[in-house]
Write a protein that holds these residues in place. Structure first.
Motif, PDB file in Angstrom:
ATOM      1  N   ALA B  15      25.824   6.393  15.385  1.00 42.00           N
ATOM      2  CA  ALA B  15      24.977   5.217  15.146  1.00 42.00           C
ATOM      3  C   ALA B  15      23.803   5.224  16.106  1.00 42.00           C
ATOM      4  CB  ALA B  15      25.789   3.936  15.271  1.00 42.00           C
ATOM      5  N   LEU B  20      21.285   5.934  12.184  1.00 43.22           N
ATOM      6  CA  LEU B  20      20.941   4.631  11.610  1.00 43.22           C
ATOM      7  C   LEU B  20      19.760   4.735  10.655  1.00 43.22           C
ATOM      8  CD1 LEU B  20      21.363   2.320  14.754  1.00 43.22           C
ATOM      9  CD2 LEU B  20      22.808   2.359  12.716  1.00 43.22           C
ATOM     10  N   LEU B  42      26.406   0.488  20.444  1.00 46.90           N
ATOM     11  CA  LEU B  42      25.022   0.712  20.028  1.00 46.90           C
ATOM     12  C   LEU B  42      24.166   1.070  21.230  1.00 46.90           C
ATOM     13  CD1 LEU B  42      23.882  -2.039  17.525  1.00 46.90           C
ATOM     14  CD2 LEU B  42      24.327   0.370  17.072  1.00 46.90           C
ATOM     15  N   TRP B 158      17.985  -1.718  17.581  1.00 49.11           N
ATOM     16  CA  TRP B 158      18.381  -3.023  16.996  1.00 49.11           C
ATOM     17  C   TRP B 158      17.703  -3.200  15.629  1.00 49.11           C
ATOM     18  CZ3 TRP B 158      21.357  -2.588  20.756  1.00 49.11           C
ATOM     19  CH2 TRP B 158      21.027  -2.716  22.097  1.00 49.11           C
ATOM     20  N   TYR B 161      19.224  -0.927  12.987  1.00 49.89           N
ATOM     21  CA  TYR B 161      20.611  -1.384  12.788  1.00 49.89           C
ATOM     22  C   TYR B 161      20.626  -2.621  11.885  1.00 49.89           C
ATOM     23  CZ  TYR B 161      24.958  -3.801  14.270  1.00 49.89           C
ATOM     24  OH  TYR B 161      26.156  -4.472  14.319  1.00 49.89           O
ATOM     25  N   GLU B 162      19.795  -3.600  12.216  1.00 52.60           N
ATOM     26  CA  GLU B 162      19.808  -4.839  11.440  1.00 52.60           C
ATOM     27  C   GLU B 162      19.279  -4.609  10.026  1.00 52.60           C
ATOM     28  OE1 GLU B 162      18.214  -8.232  13.495  1.00 52.60           O
ATOM     29  OE2 GLU B 162      19.617  -7.987  15.177  1.00 52.60           O
ATOM     30  N   ARG B 165      21.932  -2.818   8.013  1.00 54.55           N
ATOM     31  CA  ARG B 165      23.035  -3.724   7.660  1.00 54.55           C
ATOM     32  C   ARG B 165      22.613  -4.699   6.572  1.00 54.55           C
ATOM     33  NH1 ARG B 165      27.381  -5.721  11.542  1.00 54.55           N
ATOM     34  NH2 ARG B 165      25.939  -7.448  11.821  1.00 54.55           N
ATOM     35  N   VAL B 171      28.457  -0.606   9.592  1.00 57.76           N
ATOM     36  CA  VAL B 171      28.430   0.140  10.850  1.00 57.76           C
ATOM     37  C   VAL B 171      29.717  -0.173  11.607  1.00 57.76           C
ATOM     38  CG1 VAL B 171      27.185   0.576  13.009  1.00 57.76           C
ATOM     39  CG2 VAL B 171      25.906  -0.001  10.926  1.00 57.76           C
TER      40      VAL B 171
END
Lengths: 553, 387
Positions: B15, B20, B42, B158, B161-162, B165, B171
């Motif tokens: 990740a 990612l 993370l 971040w 990742y966001e 998602r 994740v």
């Protein structure tokens, strides 16, 4: 005490210090000075720790930025100026940032639009960030000195009571240890080589090494490098008085018990007259003994121990056990504290000119972590410390722990020191012991305290990390966004990445996160402290001889 | 339940920024459901340990192109992903200590300039104008590209990742990938520390651990993890704009948005991901000497912290992108050396493309996993493995 007769210049004013006095002591004759504004919001920020870790007394000395006033022994004709405040820490126009952005500046999401303006934002923010102006070349030349190299059988880090007891016990056995002590002026030890130096980096012997020696990198103020090797190392690094979360917890006048004690050593008059002392244990008793005449009230998050009650009664000092410390009032320095009895009592305001934090002492365990020792969670005080056997043996062969960092009380020091001396002398076992994987699952005393405190209105705007100006609300927001664990929250909020490297914010953050994430603090994560232990001048490191190994392990 | 489903169309191992971004591109292309597993937290690996440099000056065209596209992606990042990554295009300055190093840099300049980037060759005086306080005689000149720069790595993680998602990517952190499950000669699933999960495609984006993971999946790969160290100083008011890199010893440093001097230096570390001490005296001393030698006034600046991370090195210095010909369903997205952050946005699109079976514009002699299976690699290696 001698009259101040050493001239120096502070912000263009001529002043005088006594021989051997630190800059902070010289500036704290009547009250604590205001030397700094906080990094982002330019709140007035006071000297807090008094022992060379926090950001509260950073000044520029002879062209060198970020010098801690509490660590700077004044030299003749020193020129001192303040940093990062305009025009001065007393009246700083940049304080407007905090007024314009009362909920904080969101540097993670903000200042992105319009895209063409980003270089402008960057220049502006960069100019506002940083602390001191970069040093002058003369300043770098002035602190450079030839490095020292020492080899010893036994090195003791820390020349406090515990380190001294071990040194004495070793000397009695004919072993002459080398003692490294950070305090600027401390008494040498008979039978031991005593070097005033700050240990910054500590490494165990390489596992496959033919030469099983520890390496320590240290430095002497202001910038002399030192490399020490030893077969055995005793860490007697003690602890430090932790911070506490409340409104205005870095306002000038809020200081640690370490600072209160170090500023009143040599019978110096305290820089306060009416202090509120926070804490009900042994450390609070020490402060009362030293400066009880200038204490106005004793406040404790929990119960107050009999020794403190007795001392306070003698001085007719009122006691406030089981109290929530909500905050301080006073714009540029502390004028009063606001309390509330726990469990929903009435609130009280006490007028004062200082708040001394003596409620929680956290072990200074970073060198153990650097050396690869097994660490364990201690529910009291709520911190990680090395696993230690009763004879001081740790999980690393040749590495011993002495004193409070080993979890010992003062009364046990002498016997313990004998045990360590025996172990080093070969009477003990030389094999690394195995430690049972016991987990201390008792709740930390402050957890319940913070559970109550976080129900207080407006706590989100309180400062969680004083060095970087991180608000409690930013920590809460990170958790709400789905980020978990101290390591991630640290990277998400920048909490603990400033000048003290998290020493003063992470112990509280761990407890707060434990409540926000609803899991015990030891599951929130280990607080990784990266070397060096304290900011180490590049000049000191650059002067050291290169290690001979061709391949770095 | 560790995973919300029994099977996924693709499982990405790692990740970090590459994993990612790849998952994000897969999800955007409708290639879900996608699962990303990582054994740590993370930004716990290379994506949270790098110096934040992003440059387009490389020795080979293939890398220059990926880097240029990545720079464009980072310029748009704030608007697209909602996080301010403080991507500051204040240039990369490569320093030469002597004429032969300068000759090498001139060749780099020729490649970079021929790709349409405004790179410059500077003399010693030109360097001194960019680096205030540089020691006289420390350099004979260098190359400079203004549109290179630095960024703050964490918010990139971040942000992606966001975004991933919100596109439905799952994740799972704290989950270690132990190897792949093979059925009928192709990938059928991933075996994790929290149990197996069925999938026809596994992407190895494990950064420094990708060599280990490939080998645990039965694939002999030449990826080597090497530990590199880095340090940060106390913060100061701005005095240095570009990232400065020295070819001879791999010294690199810049001054961050917050004012810290952040940088590292190449040392002959022992390869492998065995946990060593986070920092070595050898590094701290060598780095301090290099910095003070180049900028003498830095002697009066304190080192605040030092840490280390793993490079994922390949023999020719190029990343490995594409399906492994020996194991259908096993897709490589690794081998970035210390430059995953610089190349991730552009390269991850190609990794996702490889998963989806799309044609690639990457030169197979440089980027494909099969290049290591041929007896000799015909292409010019990428040797500018610095900063």
């Amino acid at each position: 005490m001698a009259e101040p007769d050493r001239p120096f210049s502070f912000r263009g004013r001529s002043m005088a210090a006594r021989d051997g006095e630190t800059l902070l002591a010289a500036l704290s004759r009547d009250r604590l000075p205001l030397l700094r504004r906080s990094l982002q919001y330019h709140r007035p920020q006071g000297p807090f720790c008094g022992i060379g870790h926090c950001a509260g007394c950073l000044v520029r000395v002879n062209g060198r930025p970020n010098v801690r006033a509490c660590r700077h022994e004044l030299g003749p004709g020193d020129v001192i100026s303040t940093e990062n405040a305009w025009p001065s820490p007393d009246w700083d126009l940049l304080g407007a940032i905090g007024i314009l952005a009362p909920r904080g500046v969101d540097s993670l999401h903000g200042l992105r639009r319009p895209a063409f303006a980003t270089p402008l934002y960057q220049r502006l923010v960069r100019r506002l960030a940083g602390t001191g102006e970069p040093p002058t070349e003369e300043a770098a030349r002035a602190i450079a000195a030839p490095a020292l190299e020492r080899a010893a059988e036994v090195v003791i880090v820390g020349g406090g009571d515990a380190g001294r007891a071990v040194a004495t016990a070793l000397a009695a056995r004919g072993v002459r240890p080398l003692v490294l002590e950070r305090t600027l002026r401390s008494t040498p030890i008979v039978g031991a080589d005593f070097v005033p130096a700050t240990t910054a980096v500590f490494l165990p012997p390489p596992s496959e090494a033919g030469d099983p020696r520890f390496t320590l990198l240290a430095f002497r103020e202001p910038g002399q490098g030192m490399r020490v090797t030893a077969r055995s190392v005793v860490l007697a690094t003690g602890g430090y008085d932790s911070s506490l979360l409340f409104r205005g917890n870095d306002r000038p006048g809020v200081l640690s018990a370490d600072a209160a004690l170090s500023l009143t050593s040599d019978s110096r008059r305290p820089p306060f007259r009416r202090a509120v002392l926070v804490g009900g244990g042994a450390r609070a008793a020490e402060v009362l003994e030293r400066c009880g005449n200038d204490v106005e009230a004793v406040v404790a998050p929990g119960e107050i121990r009999p020794a403190v009650v007795g001392a306070a009664n003698e001085l007719a000092i009122p006691l406030y056990p089981r109290s929530l410390l909500l905050g301080v009032r006073g714009r540029r320095r502390v004028r009063s504290v606001q309390l509330k009895s726990r469990g929903g009592g009435a609130s009280t305001t006490i007028g004062c000119d200082a708040v001394i934090l003596a409620h929680r002492r956290v072990p200074h365990a970073q060198l153990f972590f650097q050396a690869g020792a097994s660490m364990e969670w201690r529910s009291d005080p709520g911190a990680y410390a090395p696993k230690v056997r009763p004879d001081g043996v740790t999980s690393v062969p040749g590495l011993y722990a002495a004193g409070s960092v080993a979890g010992l009380a003062a009364r046990d020091l002498a016997g313990h020191a004998q045990g360590i001396a025996d172990a080093i002398g070969g009477n003990g076992s030389s094999n690394a012991p195995t430690f049972a994987p016991l987990l201390d699952e008792r709740p930390n005393e402050l957890l319940g305290y913070y559970r109550e405190l976080l129900r207080t209105r407006g706590h989100g705007r309180w400062t969680a990390c004083a060095c970087v100006d991180v608000l409690v609300s930013e920590v809460e927001k990170a958790v709400r966004s789905g980020y978990r664990g101290i390591e991630v929250i640290k990277r998400y909020t920048s909490l603990g990445t400033g000048i003290c490297q998290g020493r003063y914010c992470l112990p509280d953050a761990l407890l707060v996160l434990s409540l926000l994430e609803d899991r015990p603090p030891f599951e929130v994560g280990y607080i990784t402290q990266r070397p060096p232990v304290v900011p180490t001048p590049l000049a000191a490191l650059a002067s050291l001889p290169s290690p001979s190994a061709e391949v770095v392990p | 339940m560790t995973f919300s489903r029994d099977s996924y169309r693709t499982v990405v191992v790692g990740a970090g920024i590459v994993g990612l971004f790849t998952a994000y591109h897969l999800a955007r292309a409708g290639g879900g459901p996608v699962l990303v597993v990582d054994r740590g937290f993370l930004s716990g690996g290379g994506s949270g340990r790098n110096g934040g440099g992003v440059r387009q000056q490389w020795e080979t065209r293939g890398t220059v192109r990926l880097a240029r596209e990545s720079v464009e992606a980072y310029r748009r990042f704030g608007i697209e992903f909602g996080f301010n990554i403080w991507f500051r295009q204040t240039g990369y300055l490569f320093l030469a200590e002597n004429e032969s190093e300068l000759a090498r840099l001139r060749n780099v300049h020729a490649v970079v300039a021929s790709e349409g980037l405004a790179s410059h060759v500077l003399d010693a005086a030109g360097v001194a104008r960019l680096v205030e306080g540089i020691a006289p005689g420390a350099t004979v000149g260098g190359t400079y590209l203004r549109t290179d720069g630095t960024l703050y790595p964490f918010p990139v993680v971040w942000g992606v990742y966001e975004a991933a998602r919100s596109l439905g990517v799952e994740v799972a952190l704290g989950v270690e990938a132990l190897g792949v499950e093979v059925r009928d000669g192709r990938v059928a699933g991933l075996i994790t520390s929290k149990g197996p999960v069925a999938t026809p495609t596994v992407v190895n984006a494990a950064g420094g651990w990708s060599g280990d993971f490939s080998r645990r999946s039965g694939l002999d790969v030449p990826n080597v993890a090497t530990r590199h160290e880095i340090l940060a100083s106390e913060a100061m008011k701005p005095f240095l704009d570009p990232m400065v890199v020295r070819a001879s010893d791999g010294l690199y440093f810049s001054q961050s948005m917050r004012g810290e001097v952040i940088g590292g230096l190449s040392l002959p570390h022992r390869p492998g991901t065995s946990r060593g001490p986070t920092s070595s005296p050898a590094f701290l001393i060598a780095m301090a000497r290099a910095l003070v030698g180049l900028l003498p006034r830095l002697g009066a600046v304190g080192v605040l912290r030092a840490w280390s991370g793993y490079y994922d090195d390949t023999p020719d210095g190029f990343p490995v992108v594409g399906e492994d010909p020996r194991l259908p369903g096993f897709v490589h997205g690794n081998g970035f050396g210390g430059h995953g952050f610089m190349l991730a946005p552009a390269t991850s699109r190609r990794i996702a493309g490889a998963v989806l079976g799309q044609p690639t514009d990457l030169d197979p002699a440089q980027f494909s996993p099969s290049r290591f299976l041929a007896p000799a690699s015909p292409s010019t290696p990428e040797r500018l493995q610095l900063g």
